[in-house]
Design a protein around this motif. Structure first.
Motif, PDB file in Angstrom:
ATOM      1  N   PHE A   1      21.207 -35.067   3.914  1.00 32.20           N
ATOM      2  CA  PHE A   1      21.746 -34.542   4.942  1.00 32.20           C
ATOM      3  C   PHE A   1      22.801 -35.457   5.613  1.00 32.20           C
ATOM      4  CE2 PHE A   1      18.152 -31.167   6.460  1.00 32.20           C
ATOM      5  CZ  PHE A   1      18.696 -30.497   5.435  1.00 32.20           C
ATOM      6  N   LYS A   2      22.888 -36.452   5.349  1.00 23.97           N
ATOM      7  CA  LYS A   2      23.771 -37.640   5.884  1.00 23.97           C
ATOM      8  C   LYS A   2      24.856 -38.041   4.834  1.00 23.97           C
ATOM      9  CE  LYS A   2      20.662 -39.609   9.503  1.00 23.97           C
ATOM     10  NZ  LYS A   2      21.637 -38.789  10.563  1.00 23.97           N
TER      11      LYS A   2
ATOM     12  N   ILE B   1      12.809 -37.771  17.996  1.00 23.10           N
ATOM     13  CA  ILE B   1      13.066 -36.606  17.470  1.00 23.10           C
ATOM     14  C   ILE B   1      12.235 -35.496  18.370  1.00 23.10           C
ATOM     15  CG2 ILE B   1      10.953 -37.114  16.259  1.00 23.10           C
ATOM     16  CD1 ILE B   1      11.930 -35.624  13.750  1.00 23.10           C
ATOM     17  N   SER B   2      13.067 -34.261  18.045  1.00 23.95           N
ATOM     18  CA  SER B   2      12.749 -33.027  18.810  1.00 23.95           C
ATOM     19  C   SER B   2      12.176 -32.084  17.906  1.00 23.95           C
ATOM     20  CB  SER B   2      13.955 -32.570  19.661  1.00 23.95           C
ATOM     21  OG  SER B   2      14.723 -32.207  18.878  1.00 23.95           O
ATOM     22  N   LEU B   3      11.632 -31.173  18.616  1.00 20.01           N
ATOM     23  CA  LEU B   3      11.204 -29.754  17.809  1.00 20.01           C
ATOM     24  C   LEU B   3      12.287 -29.129  17.104  1.00 20.01           C
ATOM     25  CD1 LEU B   3       8.949 -27.677  17.165  1.00 20.01           C
ATOM     26  CD2 LEU B   3       9.488 -26.586  19.427  1.00 20.01           C
ATOM     27  N   LYS B   4      13.458 -29.057  17.909  1.00 21.94           N
ATOM     28  CA  LYS B   4      14.692 -28.404  17.189  1.00 21.94           C
ATOM     29  C   LYS B   4      15.034 -29.229  15.959  1.00 21.94           C
ATOM     30  CE  LYS B   4      18.786 -29.395  19.108  1.00 21.94           C
ATOM     31  NZ  LYS B   4      19.862 -29.365  19.639  1.00 21.94           N
ATOM     32  N   ASP B   5      14.851 -30.801  15.863  1.00 18.30           N
ATOM     33  CA  ASP B   5      15.505 -31.382  14.735  1.00 18.30           C
ATOM     34  C   ASP B   5      14.522 -31.157  13.495  1.00 18.30           C
ATOM     35  OD1 ASP B   5      17.304 -33.175  15.635  1.00 18.30           O
ATOM     36  OD2 ASP B   5      15.778 -34.248  16.660  1.00 18.30           O
TER      37      ASP B   5
ATOM     38  N   PHE C   1      15.279 -27.576  12.581  1.00 20.90           N
ATOM     39  CA  PHE C   1      16.402 -27.274  11.664  1.00 20.90           C
ATOM     40  C   PHE C   1      16.346 -27.972  10.253  1.00 20.90           C
ATOM     41  CE2 PHE C   1      19.617 -26.928  15.410  1.00 20.90           C
ATOM     42  CZ  PHE C   1      19.306 -25.481  15.668  1.00 20.90           C
ATOM     43  N   ALA C   2      15.581 -29.153  10.290  1.00 22.77           N
ATOM     44  CA  ALA C   2      15.396 -29.907   9.084  1.00 22.77           C
ATOM     45  C   ALA C   2      14.750 -29.005   8.011  1.00 22.77           C
ATOM     46  CB  ALA C   2      14.672 -31.225   9.183  1.00 22.77           C
TER      47      ALA C   2
ATOM     48  N   ARG D   1      17.791 -35.317  13.223  1.00 22.80           N
ATOM     49  CA  ARG D   1      16.945 -36.413  13.180  1.00 22.80           C
ATOM     50  C   ARG D   1      15.560 -36.188  12.301  1.00 22.80           C
ATOM     51  NH1 ARG D   1      17.787 -40.146  18.284  1.00 22.80           N
ATOM     52  NH2 ARG D   1      20.000 -40.045  18.641  1.00 22.80           N
ATOM     53  N   GLY D   2      15.181 -37.202  11.664  1.00 22.88           N
ATOM     54  CA  GLY D   2      13.808 -37.022  11.165  1.00 22.88           C
ATOM     55  C   GLY D   2      13.945 -36.354   9.642  1.00 22.88           C
ATOM     56  N   ALA D   3      15.088 -35.930   9.276  1.00 21.89           N
ATOM     57  CA  ALA D   3      15.139 -35.597   7.881  1.00 21.89           C
ATOM     58  C   ALA D   3      14.832 -36.587   6.767  1.00 21.89           C
ATOM     59  CB  ALA D   3      16.585 -34.979   7.841  1.00 21.89           C
ATOM     60  N   GLN D   4      15.457 -37.612   7.060  1.00 23.10           N
ATOM     61  CA  GLN D   4      15.090 -38.731   5.830  1.00 23.10           C
ATOM     62  C   GLN D   4      13.499 -39.070   5.808  1.00 23.10           C
ATOM     63  OE1 GLN D   4      17.041 -42.409   6.487  1.00 23.10           O
ATOM     64  NE2 GLN D   4      17.378 -42.664   4.142  1.00 23.10           N
ATOM     65  N   GLU D   5      13.001 -39.377   7.179  1.00 26.72           N
ATOM     66  CA  GLU D   5      11.630 -39.561   7.242  1.00 26.72           C
ATOM     67  C   GLU D   5      10.830 -38.409   6.478  1.00 26.72           C
ATOM     68  OE1 GLU D   5      13.603 -41.969  10.200  1.00 26.72           O
ATOM     69  OE2 GLU D   5      13.760 -40.089   9.688  1.00 26.72           O
ATOM     70  N   ILE D   6      11.273 -37.181   6.796  1.00 20.72           N
ATOM     71  CA  ILE D   6      10.292 -36.124   6.109  1.00 20.72           C
ATOM     72  C   ILE D   6      10.328 -36.262   4.666  1.00 20.72           C
ATOM     73  CG2 ILE D   6       9.744 -33.544   6.211  1.00 20.72           C
ATOM     74  CD1 ILE D   6      10.962 -33.366   9.008  1.00 20.72           C
TER      75      ILE D   6
END
Length: 405
Positions: free
Chosen positions: A81-82, A217-221, A224-225, A287-292
């Motif tokens: 994503f980045k 990180i939010s619920l929206k993140d 969206f991820a 946010r959090g996409a790389q972690e997931i």
């Protein structure tokens, strides 16, 4: 398979083991320095090998197939994503050049290793594809190539064990090089000089804990991820099916393009890269996409440790270890040689080689550990680009090798 403590059809228990051991591996890597040096990926794989060889869990089960079918494809877009190509070039152009040179070294090593060992290892073209992808991008490319060339589970496990044994030695060499007098005399090393002059403040944390710090990180993140990843995988699959159906296979050239454009992983990689480049304000801010995505890859490492027959690995790994060693040797020689020729800093050279062989995470961790703070973001961006191009070169080399068998 049916004489195990947990039966193959006990899907919930197997999923609990897969996700639970992946989580424990991450915790150990971030908690203890010995585990940080071994890496969570190795811990995940070895733990699964032990459970399987002790007949606690089966060596094949529907739950494992679900990881290959759903978990792995979802990890790829999340990790990309980045991958804004324009940002990568703007912020990391200098490091990008030496990274691409290093990637050429990987391909040369892959070719030389294949020529030397193709008669000794029957499925070496599959290993060549997996290791080319992995040694230009990272573990996610290894996964994609294993899927694309339908590598047997035993071969995948043997290749991973060989790869990780070699990488442990390789990382030790990389970390030691900046303190060696020969390299200090031969190369510029401004970042090493700065650290030695001002010192660094990295007390009490492992490399993994430093890199994977807590983030907002939010619920929206999360929404969206997950939603974006599922959509990209679904659309990519349909595009790949379309190209696979319309491109003829009447000759070698058209057959190559049929394999290339009919590969869902390449389409997935390309589509995600284009979206990240042209809609960066959306994908770059999730946010959090790389972690997931990284957690999903850890689950994969557990799964590939499961079918590992220890006698088979002992039998096959030595030759695969030699193949990996040849690739790493040429990568380092080409990177150091051209780095010297084009007057790159020693730190840039070492991180570029690290980003090729280990991926952006290990390169960033090395930059953090060494205190080369100005290079953390550039090498992270460039290593992320490796996720993109690694699949292309892996498919190219694997298809080339397959035709040479």
């Amino acid at each position: 398979m049916n004489n195990t403590l947990i039966s193959p059809d006990n899907t919930w228990i197997l999923w609990a083991i897969l996700t639970g051991w992946a989580a424990i591996s991450i915790w150990l890597e971030q908690k203890y320095k010995w585990a940080s040096k071994v890496t969570g990926a190795i811990i995940a794989l070895i733990g699964a090998m032990v459970l399987a060889n002790l007949n606690v869990i089966p060596t094949s089960a529907p739950a494992y197939d679900q990881v290959w079918t759903y978990v792995v494809p979802l990890a790829i877009p999340l990790l990309l994503f980045k991958a804004d190509v324009r940002k990568i070039w703007k912020e990391s152009g200098r490091v990008l050049i030496i990274f691409l040179i290093s990637a050429i070294g990987t391909m040369i090593g892959s070719f030389v290793g294949f020529i030397l060992l193709k008669n000794a290892v029957p499925d070496l073209y599959r290993v060549g594809a997996m290791m080319t992808g992995s040694y230009i991008g990272g573990g996610v490319n290894f996964v994609a190539m294993a899927q694309s060339f339908e590598a047997p589970g035993e071969l995948v496990s043997a290749a991973v064990v060989s790869d990780n044994l070699l990488m442990a030695l390789y990382f030790f060499v990389l970390i030691a090089i900046p303190s060696m007098a020969f390299f200090r005399k031969a190369y510029k090393h401004p970042h090493v000089d700065e650290v030695e002059k001002h010192g660094i403040n990295e007390k009490g944390k492992t490399l993994a804990a430093s890199y994977w710090g807590r983030k907002e990180i939010s619920l929206k993140d999360i929404a969206f991820a997950a939603g974006s990843a599922f959509a990209i995988v679904a659309v990519s699959g349909e595009i790949a099916k379309f190209f696979g159906a319309v491109i003829p296979t009447t000759n070698k050239l058209s057959e190559f393009f049929n394999i290339l454009l009919g590969n869902k992983y390449l389409i997935m990689t390309t589509l995600t890269m284009l979206l990240a480049t042209f809609i960066p304000q959306f994908f770059g801010n999730i946010r959090g996409a790389q972690e997931i995505g990284t957690f999903l890859i850890y689950i994969f490492f557990v799964v590939i440790g499961v079918p590992a027959s220890i006698p088979l690995i002992i039998q096959k790994s030595p030759l695969l270890l030699v193949f990996c060693a040849i690739m790493v040797f040429f990568n380092m020689v080409v990177t150091l040689g051209f780095g010297k020729l084009f007057k790159f800093d020693l730190e840039e050279i070492l991180l570029a080689s690290n980003a090729n062989i280990g991926g952006p995470t290990t390169a960033a961790a090395m930059a953090i550990a060494k205190g080369w703070t100005k290079l953390i973001i550039p090498i992270l961006l460039v290593g992320t680009l490796g996720y993109v191009i690694g699949n292309y070169f892996g498919i190219f080399m694997g298809t080339l090798f397959q035709g040479m068998m």
